[in-house]
Design an enzyme around this catalytic site. Sequence first.
Site, short mmCIF file in Angstrom:
data_model
loop_
_atom_site.label_atom_id
_atom_site.label_comp_id
_atom_site.label_asym_id
_atom_site.label_seq_id
_atom_site.Cartn_x
_atom_site.Cartn_y
_atom_site.Cartn_z
N THR A 13 12.71 -36.59 14.26
CA THR A 13 13.06 -37.73 14.64
C THR A 13 14.19 -37.64 15.27
O THR A 13 14.60 -38.71 15.59
CB THR A 13 13.30 -38.56 13.49
OG1 THR A 13 13.04 -38.24 12.28
CG2 THR A 13 14.18 -39.90 13.23
N SER A 57 8.04 -32.42 11.58
CA SER A 57 8.62 -31.72 11.20
C SER A 57 6.84 -30.98 10.13
O SER A 57 6.84 -30.12 9.81
CB SER A 57 9.92 -31.74 10.85
OG SER A 57 9.70 -32.90 9.57
N THR A 90 13.65 -34.32 9.61
CA THR A 90 13.80 -34.43 8.18
C THR A 90 13.28 -33.80 6.38
O THR A 90 13.17 -33.54 5.78
CB THR A 90 14.77 -35.08 7.35
OG1 THR A 90 14.31 -36.65 7.44
CG2 THR A 90 15.94 -35.04 8.31
N ASP A 91 11.74 -34.48 6.90
CA ASP A 91 10.66 -33.97 6.08
C ASP A 91 10.43 -33.02 5.86
O ASP A 91 10.05 -32.15 4.27
CB ASP A 91 9.33 -34.23 6.62
CG ASP A 91 9.14 -36.06 6.92
OD1 ASP A 91 9.89 -36.65 6.64
OD2 ASP A 91 7.93 -36.54 7.13
#
Length: 326
Positions: A13, A57, A90-91
């Site tokens: 992101t 990610s 961030t996932d």
Amino acid sequence: MKKHIIVITTGGTIAMKKDPETGGLVPAVSGEDLAAAVPGLSDWADVSVVEFSNVPSGWMSAEKMFDLSHLIDKLSEEGKADGFVVTHGTDTLEETAFFLDMSLKTEKPVCVTGAMRGASELSADGPENILSAVRTAADDMSKGMGVLVCLQDRIYAAKDVTKSHTTNPDTFRDLNYGPLGAVYGKEIIYGRRPMPHARLHPETIEPNVWLISAWSGMDGEIVKCAGKAGVKGVVIDGLGCGNVPPLCRKEILALRKQGIPVVLTTRVPSGSVMQEYSYEGSALSMKESGIILGGDLSGWKARLLLVLALGETNENERLQEIFEKM
């Protein structure tokens, strides 16, 4: 003299903007553009950028993490940096950070960061997180701390941090012990150091490892499927402190009879697998069959540790030793 920090970008992101047609975020920002968007970055370090990838990610894999680990060690051995920042979606940020923490040879600071808002969104958090991560990586106190995760001015140990909310920017937490420190004004302040742990440096890895979450009344059919699929290892994310329904236990023990390593973790967000009970399906009832207890590792981190460990050995006793040293 300012430190030289290499920022390695992988995507996520932090490097996305909204697609005008769909309204959704898509990869759109280069590594160089990311660094250029951070005001005052050059005041804290001499920064160069290496673009490793530019993907969501969820597209990261153990193989890509392995390549990233080798890249960081190569750049470190060449003496091209005093520390590293990895930008990441961030996932799966906590997975890549943990993999690096388990596999890197370098003792130079490595700090992983990301963003919850895209580069084109109001109050994008990427620039501030990059600045904080660079400052953390450039700080002398960060050396020897293992891989760090820095977002929202908090600094966490890669082993213990997790994403706790799907969209809130203040999402990363260590649910057991809290942050190691903080980016505080013009200082990097640490309150504690992480516990040391062994690292693994296999020449290859074994990514064919499944993670299976347990549920009430689970009959074990999906566990049986793992055996039929030819997996090389399985992590069972158990109930409570590491328990499974009895029919599931039966199929787990069948996997062990096939010689497939099985690691038991807990799906509970904090705490550890414990041998509290002795009923059929409890951690205690399975350990004597060679089930490896995953301690306080999350299921997804235990899976990555098994991916790395199977690159060194498939001997169950040795695998148990590796997990016990965590």
